[in-house]
Scaffold this motif. Structure first.
Motif, PDB file in Angstrom:
ATOM      1  N   PRO A  24      -3.406  -4.968   2.952  1.00  0.00           N
ATOM      2  CA  PRO A  24      -2.494  -5.686   2.056  1.00  0.00           C
ATOM      3  C   PRO A  24      -3.226  -6.492   0.981  1.00  0.00           C
ATOM      4  O   PRO A  24      -2.639  -6.844  -0.035  1.00  0.00           O
ATOM      5  N   GLN A  25      -4.505  -6.771   1.175  1.00  0.00           N
ATOM      6  CA  GLN A  25      -5.280  -7.513   0.183  1.00  0.00           C
ATOM      7  C   GLN A  25      -5.783  -6.621  -0.943  1.00  0.00           C
ATOM      8  O   GLN A  25      -6.158  -7.120  -2.003  1.00  0.00           O
ATOM      9  N   TYR A  62       3.346  -7.134   7.547  1.00  0.00           N
ATOM     10  CA  TYR A  62       2.599  -8.287   7.065  1.00  0.00           C
ATOM     11  C   TYR A  62       3.531  -9.289   6.409  1.00  0.00           C
ATOM     12  O   TYR A  62       4.496  -8.922   5.746  1.00  0.00           O
ATOM     13  N   ASN A  63       3.209 -10.570   6.583  1.00  0.00           N
ATOM     14  CA  ASN A  63       3.900 -11.651   5.896  1.00  0.00           C
ATOM     15  C   ASN A  63       2.984 -12.175   4.803  1.00  0.00           C
ATOM     16  O   ASN A  63       1.883 -12.655   5.084  1.00  0.00           O
ATOM     17  N   ILE A  69       6.228  -7.371   4.219  1.00  0.00           N
ATOM     18  CA  ILE A  69       6.050  -6.000   3.739  1.00  0.00           C
ATOM     19  C   ILE A  69       5.577  -5.108   4.878  1.00  0.00           C
ATOM     20  O   ILE A  69       4.963  -5.570   5.838  1.00  0.00           O
ATOM     21  N   VAL A  70       5.901  -3.833   4.747  1.00  0.00           N
ATOM     22  CA  VAL A  70       5.464  -2.817   5.702  1.00  0.00           C
ATOM     23  C   VAL A  70       4.567  -1.849   4.940  1.00  0.00           C
ATOM     24  O   VAL A  70       4.945  -1.317   3.902  1.00  0.00           O
ATOM     25  N   LEU A  71       3.356  -1.651   5.456  1.00  0.00           N
ATOM     26  CA  LEU A  71       2.423  -0.695   4.866  1.00  0.00           C
ATOM     27  C   LEU A  71       2.278   0.488   5.813  1.00  0.00           C
ATOM     28  O   LEU A  71       2.060   0.309   7.007  1.00  0.00           O
TER      29      LEU A  71
END
Length: 92
Positions: A24-25, A62-63, A69-71
Motif C-alpha cells: 500500500p505504500q 489496509y487502513n 482499502i483492499v489490495l
C-alpha cells in the motif's frame, strides 16, 4: 524443452512475477500491472518457453487514515531450463 514431456527437475531458473498491488505504500499504476501481465504472457509463450509452476493469490485489507482499502495480487512462478535473454533486458 528438449523432450516432449515436462520435467520439474529440468527447471534451473524460476522467475517470480507480481501482478497487482502488494504494497500500500508503493501502489502500482494500471500500466505497471499491465506490463507485469505482459511479462507473464511472454514467459509462457516466448522462446525459451517457460512453464507455470505455481500461482499465489493473496489480498490485504489496509487502513490508511480514515479509508479502508483492499489490495489484491497474484504472484506467478514461471520455470525455465535456462534464464531467457529477454529477462535480462526487462530487468536492466
Amino acid at each position: 524443452m528438449s523432450g516432449s514431456q515436462f520435467q520439474l527437475t529440468s527447471m534451473r531458473f524460476i522467475k517470480r512475477i507480481v501482478v497487482g498491488n502488494d504494497n500500500p505504500q508503493a501502489m502500482r499504476t494500471e500500466a505497471e500491472v499491465g506490463q507485469a501481465m505482459d511479462l507473464v504472457n511472454r514467459c509462457l509463450s516466448g522462446s525459451p518457453r517457460g512453464y507455470l509452476l505455481n500461482v499465489e493469490k493473496s489480498f490485504g485489507l489496509y487502513n490508511i487514515g480514515e479509508h479502508q482499502i483492499v489490495l489484491q495480487y497474484a504472484v506467478y512462478h514461471v520455470g525455465f531450463e535456462r534464464k531467457p535473454l529477454f529477462l535480462d533486458e526487462a530487468d536492466g
